[in-house]
Scaffold this motif. Structure first.
Motif, PDB file in Angstrom:
ATOM      1  N   GLY A   1       0.796  -1.238   0.000  1.00 44.68           N
ATOM      2  CA  GLY A   1       0.000   0.000   0.000  1.00 44.68           C
ATOM      3  C   GLY A   1       0.822   1.279   0.000  1.00 44.68           C
ATOM      4  O   GLY A   1       0.254   2.359   0.079  1.00 44.68           O
ATOM      5  N   SER A   2       2.139   1.165  -0.104  1.00 42.36           N
ATOM      6  CA  SER A   2       2.958   2.383   0.046  1.00 42.36           C
ATOM      7  C   SER A   2       3.114   3.158  -1.254  1.00 42.36           C
ATOM      8  O   SER A   2       3.529   4.311  -1.238  1.00 42.36           O
ATOM      9  N   LYS A   3       2.820   2.525  -2.365  1.00 40.88           N
ATOM     10  CA  LYS A   3       3.078   3.150  -3.671  1.00 40.88           C
ATOM     11  C   LYS A   3       1.988   2.791  -4.670  1.00 40.88           C
ATOM     12  O   LYS A   3       1.230   1.839  -4.460  1.00 40.88           O
ATOM     13  N   GLY A   4       1.979   3.539  -5.776  1.00 37.83           N
ATOM     14  CA  GLY A   4       1.208   3.146  -6.955  1.00 37.83           C
ATOM     15  C   GLY A   4      -0.271   2.852  -6.711  1.00 37.83           C
ATOM     16  O   GLY A   4      -0.965   3.583  -5.999  1.00 37.83           O
ATOM     17  N   ILE A   5      -0.731   1.770  -7.304  1.00 38.79           N
ATOM     18  CA  ILE A   5      -2.145   1.406  -7.241  1.00 38.79           C
ATOM     19  C   ILE A   5      -2.556   1.118  -5.790  1.00 38.79           C
ATOM     20  O   ILE A   5      -3.614   1.547  -5.340  1.00 38.79           O
ATOM     21  N   GLY A   6      -1.696   0.427  -5.053  1.00 41.55           N
ATOM     22  CA  GLY A   6      -2.006   0.081  -3.664  1.00 41.55           C
ATOM     23  C   GLY A   6      -2.235   1.323  -2.823  1.00 41.55           C
ATOM     24  O   GLY A   6      -3.188   1.396  -2.041  1.00 41.55           O
TER      25      GLY A   6
ATOM     26  N   CYS B   1       6.439  -5.534   6.070  1.00 46.53           N
ATOM     27  CA  CYS B   1       6.318  -6.983   5.856  1.00 46.53           C
ATOM     28  C   CYS B   1       6.830  -7.323   4.469  1.00 46.53           C
ATOM     29  O   CYS B   1       6.655  -6.558   3.520  1.00 46.53           O
ATOM     30  N   ASP B   2       7.471  -8.472   4.370  1.00 48.17           N
ATOM     31  CA  ASP B   2       7.816  -9.016   3.060  1.00 48.17           C
ATOM     32  C   ASP B   2       6.860 -10.177   2.823  1.00 48.17           C
ATOM     33  O   ASP B   2       6.989 -11.226   3.469  1.00 48.17           O
ATOM     34  N   VAL B   3       5.895  -9.992   1.932  1.00 43.66           N
ATOM     35  CA  VAL B   3       4.835 -11.005   1.765  1.00 43.66           C
ATOM     36  C   VAL B   3       5.378 -12.364   1.322  1.00 43.66           C
ATOM     37  O   VAL B   3       4.738 -13.393   1.545  1.00 43.66           O
ATOM     38  N   GLY B   4       6.548 -12.376   0.706  1.00 42.86           N
ATOM     39  CA  GLY B   4       7.131 -13.633   0.221  1.00 42.86           C
ATOM     40  C   GLY B   4       7.864 -14.398   1.303  1.00 42.86           C
ATOM     41  O   GLY B   4       8.390 -15.476   1.055  1.00 42.86           O
TER      42      GLY B   4
ATOM     43  N   ASN C   1      -4.556  -8.726  -2.664  1.00 40.71           N
ATOM     44  CA  ASN C   1      -3.159  -9.119  -2.859  1.00 40.71           C
ATOM     45  C   ASN C   1      -2.611  -8.293  -4.013  1.00 40.71           C
ATOM     46  O   ASN C   1      -2.783  -8.638  -5.187  1.00 40.71           O
ATOM     47  N   ASN C   2      -1.975  -7.177  -3.655  1.00 36.90           N
ATOM     48  CA  ASN C   2      -1.540  -6.203  -4.652  1.00 36.90           C
ATOM     49  C   ASN C   2      -0.018  -6.171  -4.825  1.00 36.90           C
ATOM     50  O   ASN C   2       0.473  -5.894  -5.919  1.00 36.90           O
ATOM     51  N   ALA C   3       0.724  -6.466  -3.764  1.00 31.62           N
ATOM     52  CA  ALA C   3       2.188  -6.340  -3.814  1.00 31.62           C
ATOM     53  C   ALA C   3       2.777  -7.250  -4.875  1.00 31.62           C
ATOM     54  O   ALA C   3       2.390  -8.412  -4.992  1.00 31.62           O
ATOM     55  N   SER C   4       3.689  -6.708  -5.670  1.00 25.02           N
ATOM     56  CA  SER C   4       4.453  -7.570  -6.564  1.00 25.02           C
ATOM     57  C   SER C   4       5.665  -6.807  -7.065  1.00 25.02           C
ATOM     58  O   SER C   4       5.774  -5.598  -6.872  1.00 25.02           O
ATOM     59  N   ILE C   5       6.599  -7.530  -7.656  1.00 24.14           N
ATOM     60  CA  ILE C   5       7.761  -6.876  -8.264  1.00 24.14           C
ATOM     61  C   ILE C   5       7.853  -7.296  -9.735  1.00 24.14           C
ATOM     62  O   ILE C   5       7.320  -8.340 -10.125  1.00 24.14           O
TER      63      ILE C   5
ATOM     64  N   SER D   1       4.572 -15.590 -13.055  1.00 24.28           N
ATOM     65  CA  SER D   1       3.939 -15.390 -11.735  1.00 24.28           C
ATOM     66  C   SER D   1       2.496 -14.935 -11.899  1.00 24.28           C
ATOM     67  O   SER D   1       1.616 -15.352 -11.141  1.00 24.28           O
ATOM     68  N   LYS D   2       2.219 -14.100 -12.887  1.00 23.08           N
ATOM     69  CA  LYS D   2       0.850 -13.601 -13.048  1.00 23.08           C
ATOM     70  C   LYS D   2      -0.070 -14.676 -13.655  1.00 23.08           C
ATOM     71  O   LYS D   2      -1.255 -14.721 -13.347  1.00 23.08           O
ATOM     72  N   PHE D   3       0.486 -15.566 -14.516  1.00 26.94           N
ATOM     73  CA  PHE D   3      -0.305 -16.745 -14.934  1.00 26.94           C
ATOM     74  C   PHE D   3      -0.655 -17.555 -13.688  1.00 26.94           C
ATOM     75  O   PHE D   3      -1.766 -18.080 -13.559  1.00 26.94           O
TER      76      PHE D   3
ATOM     77  N   SER E   1       4.313  -2.777   3.352  1.00 25.69           N
ATOM     78  CA  SER E   1       5.286  -2.802   2.261  1.00 25.69           C
ATOM     79  C   SER E   1       6.597  -3.187   2.927  1.00 25.69           C
ATOM     80  O   SER E   1       6.654  -3.260   4.159  1.00 25.69           O
ATOM     81  N   ARG E   2       7.622  -3.437   2.129  1.00 28.79           N
ATOM     82  CA  ARG E   2       8.869  -3.871   2.757  1.00 28.79           C
ATOM     83  C   ARG E   2       9.556  -2.732   3.486  1.00 28.79           C
ATOM     84  O   ARG E   2      10.230  -2.932   4.467  1.00 28.79           O
ATOM     85  N   ARG E   3       9.379  -1.507   2.967  1.00 25.14           N
ATOM     86  CA  ARG E   3      10.132  -0.364   3.528  1.00 25.14           C
ATOM     87  C   ARG E   3       9.281   0.418   4.527  1.00 25.14           C
ATOM     88  O   ARG E   3       8.327   1.093   4.170  1.00 25.14           O
TER      89      ARG E   3
ATOM     90  N   ALA F   1       9.810 -14.124 -15.448  1.00 26.12           N
ATOM     91  CA  ALA F   1       9.200 -14.600 -14.205  1.00 26.12           C
ATOM     92  C   ALA F   1       7.937 -13.812 -13.859  1.00 26.12           C
ATOM     93  O   ALA F   1       6.998 -14.366 -13.277  1.00 26.12           O
ATOM     94  N   TYR F   2       7.893 -12.544 -14.225  1.00 29.84           N
ATOM     95  CA  TYR F   2       6.700 -11.740 -13.915  1.00 29.84           C
ATOM     96  C   TYR F   2       5.484 -12.342 -14.608  1.00 29.84           C
ATOM     97  O   TYR F   2       4.438 -12.545 -13.997  1.00 29.84           O
ATOM     98  N   ALA F   3       5.641 -12.621 -15.909  1.00 30.32           N
ATOM     99  CA  ALA F   3       4.531 -13.199 -16.671  1.00 30.32           C
ATOM    100  C   ALA F   3       4.118 -14.544 -16.077  1.00 30.32           C
ATOM    101  O   ALA F   3       2.926 -14.806 -15.865  1.00 30.32           O
TER     102      ALA F   3
ATOM    103  N   ALA G   1      -2.477  -0.860 -18.236  1.00 28.99           N
ATOM    104  CA  ALA G   1      -1.374   0.111 -18.123  1.00 28.99           C
ATOM    105  C   ALA G   1      -1.759   1.273 -17.213  1.00 28.99           C
ATOM    106  O   ALA G   1      -2.737   1.968 -17.473  1.00 28.99           O
ATOM    107  N   THR G   2      -0.991   1.469 -16.153  1.00 26.40           N
ATOM    108  CA  THR G   2      -1.323   2.473 -15.142  1.00 26.40           C
ATOM    109  C   THR G   2      -0.058   3.233 -14.749  1.00 26.40           C
ATOM    110  O   THR G   2       1.024   2.635 -14.652  1.00 26.40           O
ATOM    111  N   ARG G   3      -0.217   4.516 -14.489  1.00 25.61           N
ATOM    112  CA  ARG G   3       0.931   5.400 -14.212  1.00 25.61           C
ATOM    113  C   ARG G   3       1.517   5.139 -12.826  1.00 25.61           C
ATOM    114  O   ARG G   3       1.077   5.722 -11.834  1.00 25.61           O
ATOM    115  N   THR G   4       2.498   4.231 -12.759  1.00 23.60           N
ATOM    116  CA  THR G   4       3.158   3.920 -11.476  1.00 23.60           C
ATOM    117  C   THR G   4       4.654   3.711 -11.728  1.00 23.60           C
ATOM    118  O   THR G   4       5.104   3.655 -12.876  1.00 23.60           O
ATOM    119  N   LYS G   5       5.381   3.538 -10.606  1.00 24.64           N
ATOM    120  CA  LYS G   5       6.830   3.289 -10.713  1.00 24.64           C
ATOM    121  C   LYS G   5       7.114   1.979 -11.448  1.00 24.64           C
ATOM    122  O   LYS G   5       8.048   1.889 -12.239  1.00 24.64           O
TER     123      LYS G   5
END
Ligand SMILES: NC(=O)c1ccc[n+]([C@@H]2O[C@H](COP(=O)([O-])OP(=O)(O)OC[C@H]3O[C@@H](n4cnc5c(N)ncnc54)[C@H](OP(=O)(O)O)[C@@H]3O)[C@@H](O)[C@H]2O)c1
Length: 226
Positions: free
Chosen positions: A9-14, A56-59, A83-87, A151-153, A32-34, A147-149, A180-184
């Motif tokens: 929840g610290s950034k972007g869409i979250g 928290c590190d969700v992983g 469940n929004n966090a991802s890299i 992971s999302k599958f 978030s992790r930080r 890996a992103y693709a 597509a959304t305006r985030t980091k």
């Protein structure tokens, strides 16, 4: 529905989801992790009532368990889990993809969703809802998204499987591709793109609120397509 857990929840869409839900009178527990980013969020929102934060590190299994326990202590039952966090990882061909990045993306984006959901489910009653942030890259082959693709599958599959398991408990489960959304994260994936051409995260929040109020059948949804 008024009590939500949302990861990342610290950034972007979250962050935009947290802001809106708090404005609408929800109690929200996020991570978030930080830690410093969470403190910044709290400051920016002027320390609102009903916002609970924990690094928290969700992983990480223990970290995810501690976070959910913290949330349950603050909220009691949970009406909405996002469940929004991802890299993102790297955008490279498979044969060049670094093993340690692959492992980290799968750890956070897939194991993280499993851990948080597993620990939260005992506190989710009939009529509650789970939204797992997916991606277009998890719905059709997107070369070099590595890996992103994958992971999302996985998030798509996990959501459909869970939806079947929870049908009898009347808990809806959605995989949501925000588009597509305006985030980091988007800026990292497309450094050449002009961010002003993209929709802001608030648009995704509008759609999420529609999903919450309409409660369509469980399944996989794309932004603005209900
Ligand atoms: N933006 C887009 O165009 C787009 C498109 C399709 C799908 N999505 C999906 O939408 C969701 C939100 O994306 P976004 O663009 O808003 O991303 P973002 O700006 O990078 O924000 C991601 C959030 O997740 C947190 N996070 C990352 N790893 C974490 C971990 N291990 N434990 C806890 N928190 C963690 C980050 O904080 P820390 O780094 O401090 O931990 C941050 O708060 C993601 O699932 C993404 O895959 C986005």
């Amino acid at each position: 529905m008024k009590r939500a857990i949302l990861t990342g929840g610290s950034k972007g869409i979250g962050k935009a989801i947290v802001e809106k839900l708090i404005k609408e009178g929800w109690e929200v527990c996020t991570c978030s992790r930080r830690e410093e980013d969470l403190l910044k969020l709290k400051e920016e929102l002027r320390n609102p009532k009903g916002l609970y934060l924990k690094a928290c590190d969700v992983g990480n299994k223990n970290s995810a368990k501690d976070f959910v326990s913290f949330c349950v202590e603050k909220l009691g039952n949970i009406d909405l889990l996002v469940n929004n966090a991802s890299i993102l990882g790297e955008r490279l061909p498979i044969e060049e993809y670094p093993e340690e990045v692959w492992e980290e993306v799968i750890r956070i984006n897939i194991k993280g969703v499993f851990y948080i959901t597993k620990y939260a489910l005992p506190y989710m009653a009939e009529g509650s809802m789970i939204v797992n942030m997916s991606s277009g890259a998890g719905k059709r082959p997107a070369p070099y998204w590595g890996a992103y693709a994958v992971s999302k599958f996985g998030v798509e599959g996990f959501s459909l499987l869970l939806a079947e398991e929870l049908r009898g408990r009347n808990i809806k489960v959605y995989a949501l591709n925000p588009g597509a959304t305006r985030t980091k994260m988007r800026a990292k994936a497309y450094p050449q793109e002009d961010p002003s051409t993209l929709k802001p995260p608030e648009k995704v929040v509008e759609f999420l609120l529609k999903l919450i109020s309409h409660r369509p059948p469980s399944g996989s949804y794309d932004y603005n397509n209900l």
